[in-house]
Design an enzyme around this catalytic site. Sequence first.
Site: not given
Ligand SMILES: Cc1cc2nc3c(=O)[nH]c(=O)nc-3n(C[C@H](O)[C@H](O)[C@H](O)COP(=O)(O)OP(=O)(O)OC[C@H]3O[C@@H](n4cnc5c(N)ncnc54)[C@H](O)[C@@H]3O)c2cc1C
Length: 380
Positions: A127, A179, A243-244, A338, A366
């Site tokens: 990310t 990609a 991971e998932r 509750l 997400t």
């Molecule tokens: C505590 C924590 C630990 C983490 N650890 C790691 C880690 O170790 N390594 C790492 O690489 N990342 C890590 N992450 C990052 C995490 O994987 C991302 O936050 C996540 O994938 C979402 O990306 P974003 O925050 O950029 O949200 P965005 O991609 O900006 O999304 C924002 C909103 O838009 C929605 N959205 C985006 N695209 C679409 C679409 N095509 N269709 C519909 N809805 C969409 C999303 O579902 C979300 O609701 C971590 C995050 C947190 C909070």
Amino acid sequence: MERTLFEPEHELFRESYRKFLDQHVAPYHAQWEEQNIVDRSVWVEAGKQGFLGTAVPEEFGGGGVEDFRYNAVIAEETTRGGFSGIGFTLHNDVVAPYLVGLANDEQKKRWLPGFCSGELITAIAMTEPGTGSDLQGIKTRAVRDGDHWVLNGSKTFITNGINADLVVVVAQTDPDKGAQGFSLLVVERGMEGFERGRNLDKIGMKAQDTAELSFTDVRVPAENLLGEEGMGFIYLMQNLPQERLSIAVVAAAAMESALDMTIQYCRDRKAFGKPIGKFQNTRFVLAELATETTAVRVLIDRFIEMLNAKTLTVQEAAMAKWWSTEKQVELIDRCLQLHGGYGYMKEYPIAKAYLDSRVQTIYGGTTEIMKEIIGRGLNL
Ligand SMILES: Cc1cc2nc3c(=O)[nH]c(=O)nc-3n(C[C@H](O)[C@H](O)[C@H](O)COP(=O)(O)OP(=O)(O)OC[C@H]3O[C@@H](n4cnc5c(N)ncnc54)[C@H](O)[C@@H]3O)c2cc1C
């Protein structure tokens, strides 16, 4: 519900991991929450006791068994104790498959013994501030210069980001190839130009270090390329299902634990002269939650078997991830209700579970992205 997933050896492993948690984690976790990071010594102790790298070959100090049930035991017990600061699942479930599956012999010798001893803590950095869900939008760039890659870019939300000694960084190595233009580089602590930013202030998982990382002209030796150049994206797609599922395993355990503590609370707490569990509404809510928890448990246990048999598909892992984590968040919210006012007090474990759980539907992809993956597989 009686579970048929585990053999006696997994239960022995569970018992010894519980002892480890009682002795080396429980007394310190509140303090780690205050300091927003766990002490590195807990990693070394975990390594000493064989809880890191169960899937790593024995010659490198690992357990030598590729059996995700051991990973599940660690995730379940860590979750049940509320020890959300411990980053072992990220290390074992998420990073280990990259190192075991992709590292060459020289890299394995260099990294795996430290991985298993707890001296080399790992992280994976996909990310970036500008992109999370859309992984193809990654801007971190590595350019080949002789026998080095010159790495520039920044990452955010990286679990174990402050403590990490080895970071698997996803970087663009050939922007013209889409990609096929991403590669994985292992960046090591101390490399010039590799800086850690803030340890991010989260609403939950307070003892977990989640950090910003930046790379400015970091000269990463060519021998730190993991796997083949240009294959980074394919490797991510291959490893994201585990991971998932790991996140889903946490969800199932968190649901069981929240339900248990809520049932107990409803037996003890009295209102209108009787335990609140005697109200029909309470019984109906708990009946629904017990049913959903059982359904999640059945699904996840079956999917663990399928992961072990290498038959779990990308779509199925996405199903496990979105459904279990949404159910977890919903259940914990209803359990908190509750608890009445006490549920809102941080000293009650349900309040901590509420704060710790919220991220589950976000990281690892997400809910919305999981549904996209499943939808794509339906050939609509
Ligand atoms: C505590 C924590 C630990 C983490 N650890 C790691 C880690 O170790 N390594 C790492 O690489 N990342 C890590 N992450 C990052 C995490 O994987 C991302 O936050 C996540 O994938 C979402 O990306 P974003 O925050 O950029 O949200 P965005 O991609 O900006 O999304 C924002 C909103 O838009 C929605 N959205 C985006 N695209 C679409 C679409 N095509 N269709 C519909 N809805 C969409 C999303 O579902 C979300 O609701 C971590 C995050 C947190 C909070």
